[in-house]
Scaffold this active site. Structure first.
Site, PDB file in Angstrom:
ATOM      1  N   LYS A  50     -34.095   9.349  11.031  1.00  0.00           N
ATOM      2  CA  LYS A  50     -32.887   8.637  10.626  1.00  0.00           C
ATOM      3  C   LYS A  50     -31.672   9.584  10.715  1.00  0.00           C
ATOM      4  O   LYS A  50     -31.806  10.786  10.953  1.00  0.00           O
ATOM      5  CB  LYS A  50     -33.047   8.100   9.203  1.00  0.00           C
ATOM      6  CG  LYS A  50     -34.258   7.181   9.036  1.00  0.00           C
ATOM      7  CD  LYS A  50     -34.133   5.923   9.872  1.00  0.00           C
ATOM      8  CE  LYS A  50     -35.402   5.095   9.917  1.00  0.00           C
ATOM      9  NZ  LYS A  50     -36.000   4.753   8.637  1.00  0.00           N
ATOM     10  N   THR A  51     -30.491   9.020  10.490  1.00  0.00           N
ATOM     11  CA  THR A  51     -29.263   9.794  10.692  1.00  0.00           C
ATOM     12  C   THR A  51     -29.198  11.008   9.775  1.00  0.00           C
ATOM     13  O   THR A  51     -28.755  12.081  10.182  1.00  0.00           O
ATOM     14  CB  THR A  51     -28.033   8.895  10.486  1.00  0.00           C
ATOM     15  OG1 THR A  51     -28.130   7.782  11.384  1.00  0.00           O
ATOM     16  CG2 THR A  51     -26.747   9.654  10.760  1.00  0.00           C
TER      17      THR A  51
END
Length: 408
Positions: free
Chosen positions: A199-200
């Site tokens: 994920k980011t």
């Protein structure tokens, strides 16, 4: 693949020296878990997304379980879930005892819209279920149409839980052009996030629930820690005040009560330290992913209509989690497995997001076959290409070149 061209996975964490220093500081400190770094991360996340409160937890699945449990979902209830999502969005509802009403999605974006949600609600009610919750999934970084879905939920008197595990950093845009971060819960009761390494921002494993209702968030927090209550909540006293309170009426320091079973879904300070450090550079991570997606769009344009990016929606500024592209495999002599194998031989990873959940054996045995053509169309032609903030611009060129060769 040469020794000078390392393998490009579809997603990967970005860990910098400041992240390592943050985790090391926790290791050298007094608290490895249930300490001040978790609190600091929760405060920073709530501030960042514009929510009243955030509760950190073990992962995105735990966040979903906490959200459903805090809302009191149980047997006879139903949660509307788009079929294009990870297993956990639906499985967490079953863990709560609820049924799952699978909704179709827009085949070009992978997102549930109002029409699909309405159809799923109608099917659920025909089955005799109480539709209690709607759980839009913000796929690949683009948010679902929350203003419309929120209005639908209000009209149907059901609550909304946003599955934003793909969308930390995404901004919703209203009709006036004003932006509001996903997680502010403007059209929902709760929002859940994931901080998995692809994920980011990453916590290693981690998640969070955000919301604006103090009583609801207090229940989320309590359920994340076995259902334990050490200090009376607003408007609620201890069930056994004689045992709980000292002579001055203060809670005894060892005392706790449990009025309902909870989970051990806590986040450790080690994981919180990494997530807090990465949250501090979220803007930079999002901007890099957006720049890479712009480059992908430019390089993929000559491959249309055989290869197309996901269709863009006007109601958000996405913090891209996935570079999912739509491929018309019928136009090539290669099926998807052959293309993925060809990419891998060139040192390029890829993945499919997702097999529609309603097609999984458990759900087919429980509900029979569902006709959700949008989800199936999306699934049959979607492939996720590498996207992570540490990628170089030339890596996009390398991926597209490998894709062209694999499709040839």
């Amino acid at each position: 693949m040469s020794a000078l061209s390392p393998f490009l996975p579809y997603g990967r964490q970005s860990v910098e020296d400041e992240d390592i220093a943050a985790v090391t500081a926790v290791l050298r400190g007094d608290w490895l878990t249930q300490g001040p770094t978790v609190t600091a991360f929760e405060t920073a996340l709530a501030t960042r997304v514009g929510a009243l409160e955030a509760v950190a937890c073990a992962n995105g699945t735990a966040a979903l379980r906490l959200a459903y449990a805090a809302l009191g979902l149980g047997p006879g209830d139903a949660v509307v879930v788009p079929s294009n999502t990870f297993l956990a969005t639906a499985s967490a509802a079953r863990h709560a005892g609820a049924e799952v009403a699978f909704a179709d999605v827009d085949p070009d974006t992978g997102l549930m819209r109002v029409a699909e949600a309405e159809a799923a609600i109608a099917r659920a009610r025909r089955a005799g279920w109480r539709v209690r919750a709607l759980c839009p999934v913000h796929y690949a970084g683009q948010s679902a149409p929350m203003a419309d879905l929120g209005a639908l939920a209000a009209a149907e008197e059901i609550v909304v839980v946003e599955d934003a595990c793909h969308a930390v950093g995404t901004l919703d845009v209203d009709e006036t052009g004003k932006t509001v971060p996903v997680g502010a819960c403007r059209h929902s009761a709760l929002t859940v996030f994931s901080f998995h390494p692809v994920k980011t921002i990453a916590a290693g494993e981690g998640g969070a629930v955000t919301g604006n209702d103090p009583a609801l968030m207090a229940r989320v927090r309590r359920l994340a820690n076995h259902g334990m209550m050490r200090v009376p909540e607003a408007g609620q006293g201890f069930a056994d005040p004689v045992a709980a309170l000292d002579a001055d009426g203060a809670p005894n320091p060892w005392y706790y009560e449990m009025d309902e079973p909870g989970f051990n879904h806590r986040l450790s300070d080690l994981h919180a330290a990494l997530a807090l450090s990465q949250l501090g550079r979220l803007d930079r991570l999002v901007e890099r992913r957006q720049a890479l997606m712009t480059r992908y769009a430019e390089r993929l344009a000559p491959l249309a209509p055989q290869v197309l990016p996901l269709a863009l929606v006007p109601w958000c500024r996405p913090a891209w989690h996935l570079c999912a592209v739509r491929i018309d495999f019928s136009m090539t002599r290669r099926d998807r497995a052959q293309v993925m194998t060809g990419l891998r031989s060139a040192g390029v990873g890829s993945q499919v997001h997702y097999i529609p959940v309603h097609r999984q054996p458990y759900w087919r045995a429980r509900y029979g076959d569902r006709d959700l053509p949008g989800a199936m169309t999306h699934y049959r032609r979607t492939l996720s290409l590498p996207l992570f903030s540490a990628m170089a611009d030339d890596d996009v060129e390398r991926v597209v070149t490998a894709l062209v060769a694999a499709l040839s």
